[in-house]
Scaffold this motif. Sequence first.
Motif, PDB file in Angstrom:
ATOM      1  N   MET A   1       0.839  -1.197   0.000  1.00 49.94           N
ATOM      2  CA  MET A   1       0.000   0.000   0.000  1.00 49.94           C
ATOM      3  C   MET A   1       0.878   1.251   0.000  1.00 49.94           C
ATOM      4  O   MET A   1       1.930   1.264   0.623  1.00 49.94           O
ATOM      5  CB  MET A   1      -0.897   0.003   1.246  1.00 49.94           C
ATOM      6  N   GLY A   2       0.438   2.290  -0.687  1.00 47.39           N
ATOM      7  CA  GLY A   2       1.172   3.543  -0.689  1.00 47.39           C
ATOM      8  C   GLY A   2       0.904   4.337   0.577  1.00 47.39           C
ATOM      9  O   GLY A   2       0.324   3.857   1.552  1.00 47.39           O
ATOM     10  N   MET A   3       1.314   5.579   0.571  1.00 49.90           N
ATOM     11  CA  MET A   3       1.145   6.440   1.743  1.00 49.90           C
ATOM     12  C   MET A   3      -0.326   6.609   2.082  1.00 49.90           C
ATOM     13  O   MET A   3      -1.123   6.985   1.224  1.00 49.90           O
ATOM     14  CB  MET A   3       1.768   7.809   1.471  1.00 49.90           C
ATOM     15  N   PRO A   4      -0.723   6.350   3.336  1.00 51.04           N
ATOM     16  CA  PRO A   4      -2.121   6.556   3.726  1.00 51.04           C
ATOM     17  C   PRO A   4      -2.503   8.026   3.643  1.00 51.04           C
ATOM     18  O   PRO A   4      -1.679   8.915   3.830  1.00 51.04           O
ATOM     19  CB  PRO A   4      -2.154   6.065   5.187  1.00 51.04           C
ATOM     20  N   ARG A   5      -3.771   8.275   3.392  1.00 49.48           N
ATOM     21  CA  ARG A   5      -4.263   9.644   3.236  1.00 49.48           C
ATOM     22  C   ARG A   5      -4.827  10.228   4.525  1.00 49.48           C
ATOM     23  O   ARG A   5      -5.125  11.421   4.590  1.00 49.48           O
ATOM     24  CB  ARG A   5      -5.364   9.671   2.167  1.00 49.48           C
ATOM     25  N   ALA A 232      19.221   1.930   2.090  1.00 49.40           N
ATOM     26  CA  ALA A 232      19.547   1.387   3.406  1.00 49.40           C
ATOM     27  C   ALA A 232      18.581   1.891   4.474  1.00 49.40           C
ATOM     28  O   ALA A 232      18.236   1.158   5.414  1.00 49.40           O
ATOM     29  CB  ALA A 232      20.983   1.751   3.783  1.00 49.40           C
ATOM     30  N   ILE A 233      18.133   3.137   4.341  1.00 48.41           N
ATOM     31  CA  ILE A 233      17.204   3.715   5.307  1.00 48.41           C
ATOM     32  C   ILE A 233      15.815   3.108   5.150  1.00 48.41           C
ATOM     33  O   ILE A 233      15.149   2.775   6.146  1.00 48.41           O
ATOM     34  CB  ILE A 233      17.167   5.243   5.137  1.00 48.41           C
ATOM     35  N   ILE A 234      15.348   2.953   3.921  1.00 42.71           N
ATOM     36  CA  ILE A 234      14.044   2.322   3.691  1.00 42.71           C
ATOM     37  C   ILE A 234      14.039   0.886   4.207  1.00 42.71           C
ATOM     38  O   ILE A 234      13.103   0.447   4.886  1.00 42.71           O
ATOM     39  CB  ILE A 234      13.686   2.368   2.188  1.00 42.71           C
ATOM     40  N   ASP A 235      15.098   0.143   3.893  1.00 43.16           N
ATOM     41  CA  ASP A 235      15.180  -1.248   4.357  1.00 43.16           C
ATOM     42  C   ASP A 235      15.196  -1.317   5.875  1.00 43.16           C
ATOM     43  O   ASP A 235      14.556  -2.203   6.473  1.00 43.16           O
ATOM     44  CB  ASP A 235      16.432  -1.920   3.792  1.00 43.16           C
ATOM     45  N   TYR A 236      15.905  -0.406   6.523  1.00 38.34           N
ATOM     46  CA  TYR A 236      15.971  -0.386   7.981  1.00 38.34           C
ATOM     47  C   TYR A 236      14.608  -0.069   8.580  1.00 38.34           C
ATOM     48  O   TYR A 236      14.168  -0.713   9.544  1.00 38.34           O
ATOM     49  CB  TYR A 236      17.007   0.638   8.423  1.00 38.34           C
ATOM     50  N   ALA A 237      13.902   0.925   8.011  1.00 37.63           N
ATOM     51  CA  ALA A 237      12.562   1.255   8.507  1.00 37.63           C
ATOM     52  C   ALA A 237      11.619   0.063   8.377  1.00 37.63           C
ATOM     53  O   ALA A 237      10.760  -0.156   9.236  1.00 37.63           O
ATOM     54  CB  ALA A 237      12.003   2.448   7.740  1.00 37.63           C
ATOM     55  N   ASN A 238      11.765  -0.711   7.327  1.00 37.74           N
ATOM     56  CA  ASN A 238      10.874  -1.847   7.086  1.00 37.74           C
ATOM     57  C   ASN A 238      11.240  -3.078   7.898  1.00 37.74           C
ATOM     58  O   ASN A 238      10.510  -4.081   7.868  1.00 37.74           O
ATOM     59  CB  ASN A 238      10.881  -2.202   5.599  1.00 37.74           C
ATOM     60  N   THR A 239      12.344  -3.029   8.623  1.00 40.48           N
ATOM     61  CA  THR A 239      12.760  -4.202   9.400  1.00 40.48           C
ATOM     62  C   THR A 239      12.860  -3.831  10.874  1.00 40.48           C
ATOM     63  O   THR A 239      11.864  -3.790  11.583  1.00 40.48           O
ATOM     64  CB  THR A 239      14.082  -4.767   8.852  1.00 40.48           C
ATOM     65  N   ARG A 240      14.058  -3.498  11.329  1.00 33.52           N
ATOM     66  CA  ARG A 240      14.237  -3.235  12.769  1.00 33.52           C
ATOM     67  C   ARG A 240      14.131  -1.767  13.145  1.00 33.52           C
ATOM     68  O   ARG A 240      14.155  -1.432  14.331  1.00 33.52           O
ATOM     69  CB  ARG A 240      15.600  -3.770  13.207  1.00 33.52           C
ATOM     70  N   GLY A 241      14.007  -0.884  12.161  1.00 34.07           N
ATOM     71  CA  GLY A 241      14.111   0.541  12.443  1.00 34.07           C
ATOM     72  C   GLY A 241      12.837   1.342  12.297  1.00 34.07           C
ATOM     73  O   GLY A 241      12.897   2.565  12.122  1.00 34.07           O
ATOM     74  N   VAL A 267       7.193   5.487  -2.265  1.00 34.53           N
ATOM     75  CA  VAL A 267       8.152   4.968  -1.279  1.00 34.53           C
ATOM     76  C   VAL A 267       7.639   3.616  -0.769  1.00 34.53           C
ATOM     77  O   VAL A 267       6.491   3.523  -0.313  1.00 34.53           O
ATOM     78  CB  VAL A 267       8.337   5.957  -0.118  1.00 34.53           C
ATOM     79  N   PRO A 268       8.452   2.561  -0.821  1.00 36.74           N
ATOM     80  CA  PRO A 268       7.956   1.220  -0.496  1.00 36.74           C
ATOM     81  C   PRO A 268       8.006   0.868   0.993  1.00 36.74           C
ATOM     82  O   PRO A 268       8.505  -0.192   1.383  1.00 36.74           O
ATOM     83  CB  PRO A 268       8.884   0.318  -1.311  1.00 36.74           C
ATOM     84  N   PHE A 269       7.474   1.753   1.844  1.00 34.61           N
ATOM     85  CA  PHE A 269       7.361   1.410   3.253  1.00 34.61           C
ATOM     86  C   PHE A 269       6.242   0.385   3.449  1.00 34.61           C
ATOM     87  O   PHE A 269       5.220   0.418   2.749  1.00 34.61           O
ATOM     88  CB  PHE A 269       7.031   2.646   4.087  1.00 34.61           C
ATOM     89  N   LYS A 270       6.418  -0.485   4.437  1.00 36.10           N
ATOM     90  CA  LYS A 270       5.351  -1.401   4.820  1.00 36.10           C
ATOM     91  C   LYS A 270       4.202  -0.620   5.456  1.00 36.10           C
ATOM     92  O   LYS A 270       4.391   0.482   5.983  1.00 36.10           O
ATOM     93  CB  LYS A 270       5.883  -2.440   5.802  1.00 36.10           C
ATOM     94  N   ASP A 271       3.012  -1.200   5.435  1.00 38.54           N
ATOM     95  CA  ASP A 271       1.827  -0.515   5.943  1.00 38.54           C
ATOM     96  C   ASP A 271       2.009  -0.033   7.371  1.00 38.54           C
ATOM     97  O   ASP A 271       1.610   1.078   7.730  1.00 38.54           O
ATOM     98  CB  ASP A 271       0.612  -1.451   5.881  1.00 38.54           C
ATOM     99  N   GLU A 272       2.626  -0.869   8.194  1.00 32.74           N
ATOM    100  CA  GLU A 272       2.751  -0.533   9.609  1.00 32.74           C
ATOM    101  C   GLU A 272       3.810   0.533   9.875  1.00 32.74           C
ATOM    102  O   GLU A 272       3.869   1.111  10.976  1.00 32.74           O
ATOM    103  CB  GLU A 272       3.068  -1.785  10.431  1.00 32.74           C
TER     104      GLU A 272
END
Length: 288
Positions: A1-5, A232-241, A267-272
């Motif tokens: 999902m993309g950025m929530p509105r 690296a920042i996106i991957d970190y946010a989606n895992t432990r960061g 931006v491919p952030f996870k929903d949470e």
Amino acid sequence: MGMPRDIKIIDCMLGIPEAEDRSEWFAPFRPLIKDQQTLSQFAMPAQYMFKDIPQTGTVDDFVSWTVDQMDMYNIDKALVGWNDNATSYRAKEMFGDRFFFDLPIDPNRGMEEVRRIKRIHAEVGLSAISCFPAGTLPQVAINHKYMFPIYACAEELGLPILLNAGIPGPRIPMETQKVEHLDEVCWFFPDLKVVMRHGAEPWEALAVKLMLKWPNLYYSTSAFAPKHYPKAIIDYANTRGADKIIYAGYFPMGLSLERIFSDMQNVPFKDEVWPKFLRENAMKVFGL
């Protein structure tokens, strides 16, 4: 999902112009600049890095104008630099529920600067202090002894400190902003919240490693269009960061809100991650 509105966004780097000409924002470190292109052609010293720098045009009330821009993009609150002038006081008086403030500091002023931080915090109620190490004159590194009274003051007052990290955009030396310098600061001040600004590149992988190591170290996305957020920042946010990465823009200094939030959809952030990135982490770190 993309950025929530439906998230009321907190922007952790936004500016209120003083006038259509915004060159005064960069005056403190202009003496460091030596190349003629910057001195003679640029409205801002890092102009070579940005295209379509926002133009305000003629505006009667820049404070209200800024809030109108925020409303267009569902920005609930914005962290702006406190300048101890009429514009800052008007912003606090008129829109105290929309703006919270960081105080840009100069470590070269020593204890005089510590006293100034305490005075303004007592009067205004700051949410943070900030420093552009490469833009100090003379330059002062993140882990230089001149910074330690500032860090001690911030920790005593319970204020986070925002530090530019990585190669600076303006054409000035980078040594003061090497990400490795943060290691000593986070070690010596374990109760001080330290927030990186302006990318930490090309040491973003080291920035992630240090955030894994130090609970008090965070990263904000200021001065980067979302399409250029480091992988690296996106991957970190989606895992432990997920609790460590904070949204910050760069409007109107270098990026338009239209550009930022157009890019943000991809931006491919996870929903949470989105609620934390756009709001919750800022609430926690800045005590909102």
